[in-house]
Design an enzyme around this catalytic site. Structure first.
Site, PDB file in Angstrom:
ATOM      1  N   LYS A 113       0.816  -1.250   0.121  1.00  0.00           N
ATOM      2  CA  LYS A 113      -0.117  -0.112  -0.072  1.00  0.00           C
ATOM      3  C   LYS A 113       0.798   1.419   0.010  1.00  0.00           C
ATOM      4  O   LYS A 113       2.063   1.262   0.443  1.00  0.00           O
ATOM      5  CB  LYS A 113      -0.809   0.102   1.193  1.00  0.00           C
ATOM      6  CG  LYS A 113      -0.381   0.354   2.354  1.00  0.00           C
ATOM      7  CD  LYS A 113      -1.224   0.778   3.571  1.00  0.00           C
ATOM      8  CE  LYS A 113      -1.380   2.206   3.768  1.00  0.00           C
ATOM      9  NZ  LYS A 113      -0.372   2.590   4.819  1.00  0.00           N
ATOM     10  N   LYS A 162      -3.612  -9.804  10.309  1.00  0.00           N
ATOM     11  CA  LYS A 162      -3.583  -9.808  11.434  1.00  0.00           C
ATOM     12  C   LYS A 162      -4.346 -10.999  11.908  1.00  0.00           C
ATOM     13  O   LYS A 162      -5.838 -11.047  11.381  1.00  0.00           O
ATOM     14  CB  LYS A 162      -4.045  -8.694  12.162  1.00  0.00           C
ATOM     15  CG  LYS A 162      -2.825  -7.577  11.971  1.00  0.00           C
ATOM     16  CD  LYS A 162      -3.568  -6.144  12.878  1.00  0.00           C
ATOM     17  CE  LYS A 162      -2.552  -5.133  12.318  1.00  0.00           C
ATOM     18  NZ  LYS A 162      -1.365  -4.787  12.974  1.00  0.00           N
ATOM     19  N   ASP A 196      -4.016   7.279   4.602  1.00  0.00           N
ATOM     20  CA  ASP A 196      -3.256   6.096   5.275  1.00  0.00           C
ATOM     21  C   ASP A 196      -3.942   5.000   6.020  1.00  0.00           C
ATOM     22  O   ASP A 196      -3.498   4.018   6.176  1.00  0.00           O
ATOM     23  CB  ASP A 196      -2.139   7.108   6.184  1.00  0.00           C
ATOM     24  CG  ASP A 196      -1.241   6.424   6.703  1.00  0.00           C
ATOM     25  OD1 ASP A 196      -0.337   5.801   5.824  1.00  0.00           O
ATOM     26  OD2 ASP A 196      -0.918   6.208   8.014  1.00  0.00           O
ATOM     27  N   HIS A 204      -7.075   0.115   5.941  1.00  0.00           N
ATOM     28  CA  HIS A 204      -7.176  -0.594   6.965  1.00  0.00           C
ATOM     29  C   HIS A 204      -8.590  -0.662   7.733  1.00  0.00           C
ATOM     30  O   HIS A 204      -8.950  -1.928   7.868  1.00  0.00           O
ATOM     31  CB  HIS A 204      -6.090  -0.276   8.215  1.00  0.00           C
ATOM     32  CG  HIS A 204      -4.717  -0.210   7.411  1.00  0.00           C
ATOM     33  ND1 HIS A 204      -4.273  -1.155   6.618  1.00  0.00           N
ATOM     34  CD2 HIS A 204      -3.776   0.675   7.803  1.00  0.00           C
ATOM     35  CE1 HIS A 204      -2.794  -0.798   6.426  1.00  0.00           C
ATOM     36  NE2 HIS A 204      -2.521   0.393   7.215  1.00  0.00           N
TER      37      HIS A 204
HETATM   38  C1  BG6 Z   1       0.507   1.824   7.949  1.00  0.00           C
HETATM   39  C2  BG6 Z   1       0.482   3.204   8.334  1.00  0.00           C
HETATM   40  O1  BG6 Z   1       0.030   1.165   6.920  1.00  0.00           O
HETATM   41  O2  BG6 Z   1      -0.124   1.324   9.463  1.00  0.00           O
HETATM   42  C3  BG6 Z   1       0.993   3.669   9.408  1.00  0.00           C
HETATM   43  O3  BG6 Z   1       1.271   3.622   6.972  1.00  0.00           O
HETATM   44  C4  BG6 Z   1       0.446   2.980  10.726  1.00  0.00           C
HETATM   45  O4  BG6 Z   1       0.993   5.142   9.515  1.00  0.00           O
HETATM   46  C5  BG6 Z   1       0.639   1.643  10.670  1.00  0.00           C
HETATM   47  O5  BG6 Z   1       1.217   3.594  11.704  1.00  0.00           O
HETATM   48  C6  BG6 Z   1      -0.415   1.057  11.872  1.00  0.00           C
HETATM   49  O6  BG6 Z   1      -0.261  -0.424  11.554  1.00  0.00           O
HETATM   50  P1  BG6 Z   1      -0.178  -1.403  12.900  1.00  0.00           P
HETATM   51  O7  BG6 Z   1      -0.070  -2.783  12.551  1.00  0.00           O
HETATM   52  O8  BG6 Z   1       0.958  -0.648  13.783  1.00  0.00           O
HETATM   53  O9  BG6 Z   1      -1.516  -1.008  13.594  1.00  0.00           O
END
Ligand code: BG6
Length: 481
Positions: free
Chosen positions: A149, A183, A236, A241
């Protein structure tokens, strides 16, 4: 017999941070755990000139930093980790194709290749073109293209990237990464819903009052201003997500457990979302505040951030899904950096009983039940319901039934290990399909075209004031904050 086919991983961006922190450790760990160290080879592609030995020293260091035991990885690095430069003076992409052929022939590999693009998105197009030009989009075994991504930064750019990818590769070869799907707890949403009729039968507008998805981060910008100040929290986190979690929470049961059946249902959710009202979106930007009793700088003071930047570091929004299951149920989505804690949580609140039988001094004592699914940290879920508090006249108290992953199963695998295993196995379930990525961009493009001005919030709080008010008109409040 290992379940994995011998595979050559070609990591473009092979000397980068993602390779060091996630990709090499994941590949090495899978190889070791499954006894397939002689089957998994890595060819790192980078701009700098270095030979295999120099790269192997860096790889060993990266693997040790990731906590892998030197004995386990040393022999693997010596025989199975390789490097090639794709700089013009080193022969460019033809040098990469030649090295692929040489490694496969020397190690008797059948030509199964996974090209992992761990590079900035602006170079996805030329790299995809270059791979095809030197014939690396075909092989005697499988050829898979893995794209990190962000996949585009708007509907238009995502569409043109899809067109380019489809001109050179088939969709069944393409693995668009959203690491949240790797996850364990995110995957568990499917099991939680579709293996337990108890929950699934309550999972609809007759019983659910609202759904909240929060992805809060404790961290600030770190050293990522170059990317983040252009992207912002919406691109982002929300477009990918948070939206992936939303689709898994809201989708209908798939007709079977295969990649396309699941992804069909996820796309239907995205296409059923009602256009989001401008008033239902709040952007925020953190200013200095206290995190763990330490004063941290505001976003505008972070190194590399443009003066007067209006990039959002937090987003909250409310949306509705116009289908039979969810019509009228508000979904609250929220994400942000510099929240008081790192927390990814889904809260499903149930309706209260239609008649209140338990009143004390004229006030209804009944609270709405809820399921709180914590995706990270302290992964698990709680079912909250009312019981009678002992020795009191009909006083009710909300209590949890609690399940925690670590207590039941110990530690969970890293998302990248799960995703890399699936790439080798050819299972696309946990990867985002082209129509899915475009449906997500279509849904949000009107907001991106007309973004609200961010409100300030202090680091160490749960986002801008407007966000905390967002659910109030339906009588709810955020579970945290
Ligand atoms: C990434 C983002 O895709 O996911 C980041 O670019 C973010 O900004 C991260 O911190 C969060 O991932 P996780 O797995 O730590 O929740």
């Amino acid at each position: 017999m290992s379940r994995f086919e011998p595979t050559l991983f070609v990591i473009v961006g092979g000397a980068g941070d993602l390779t060091r922190r996630k990709l090499l450790p994941a590949i090495a760990d899978i190889a070791e755990k499954n006894g397939c160290q002689d089957k998994f080879h890595v060819l790192a592609v980078g701009r700098s000139a270095q030979d295999d030995e120099e790269y192997r020293a860096w790889a060993r260091e990266s693997l040790a930093l990731a906590g892998l035991s030197p004995e386990a990885i040393s022999a693997w690095c010596d025989t199975s980790v390789h490097y090639v430069s794709n700089a013009e003076e080193a022969g460019g992409w033809q040098a990469v194709a030649d090295k692929v052929a040489a490694i496969e022939s020397a190690n008797d590999l059948p030509g199964n290749r996974a090209f992992y693009l761990a590079i900035p998105p602006r170079v996805f197009p030329p790299v995809i073109e270059a791979l095809a030009e030197v014939g690396l989009n075909r092989s005697p075994g499988f050829t898979r293209l893995v794209i990190e991504k962000p996949f585009g930064n708007s509907l238009e750019t995502a569409r043109s990237l899809n067109e380019l990818v489809h001109a050179r590769f088939e969709e069944h070869q393409v693995y668009r990464i959203d690491h949240y799907l790797g996850k364990e707890t995110v995957q568990n949403l499917l099991v939680f819903r579709f293996a337990n009729a108890l929950f699934e039968n309550s999972w609809n507008r007759s019983l659910v009052r609202s759904v909240e998805i929060t992805v809060g981060e404790h961290l600030g910008l770190e050293t990522r201003a170059g990317y983040y100040d252009q992207a912002g929290a919406f691109r982002d986190m929300i477009q990918n997500h948070v939206t992936q979690v939303l689709t898994l929470v809201a989708m209908e049961p798939p007709v079977k457990l295969d990649a396309d059946a699941i992804r069909d249902e996820k796309v239907k959710v995205l296409r059923s979302v009602v256009p989001i009202a401008a008033d239902d979106v709040v952007f925020g930007q953190y200013v200095g505040g206290l995190i763990d009793d330490e004063t941290v700088p505001g976003y505008l003071e972070e190194p590399g951030v443009a003066e007067n930047s209006v990039t959002e570091t937090a987003v909250s929004l409310r949306l509705f899904i116009d289908n039979w299951r969810w019509q009228g149920v508000p979904f609250y989505l929220r994400t942000g950096k510099r929240f008081p804690e790192r927390l990814t949580q889904i809260v499903v609140r149930f309706r209260e009983p239609p008649v209140c039988l338990f009143e004390v001094d004229g006030t209804c004592e009944v609270h709405s039940d809820a399921i709180v699914i914590t995706l990270q940290p302290n992964e698990g879920f709680e079912l909250l319901f009312d019981v009678k508090a002992p020795e009191e006249d009909m006083r009710l108290q909300t209590v949890p039934l609690d399940f925690r992953y670590d207590a039941a199963f110990g530690s969970l695998p890293d998302a990248y290990e799960t995703l890399i295993e699936d790439i080798v196995l050819g299972d696309q379930t946990l990867f985002v399909r082209s129509d899915e990525v475009e449906a997500a961009w279509s849904l949000y493009q009107p907001i991106l075209d007309n973004p609200p001005m961010p409100e300030h919030y202090a680091a160490g709080t749960w986002g801008p004031p407007g966000s905390t008010k967002l659910p109030y008109d339906t009588g709810d409040r955020w579970w945290q904050g």
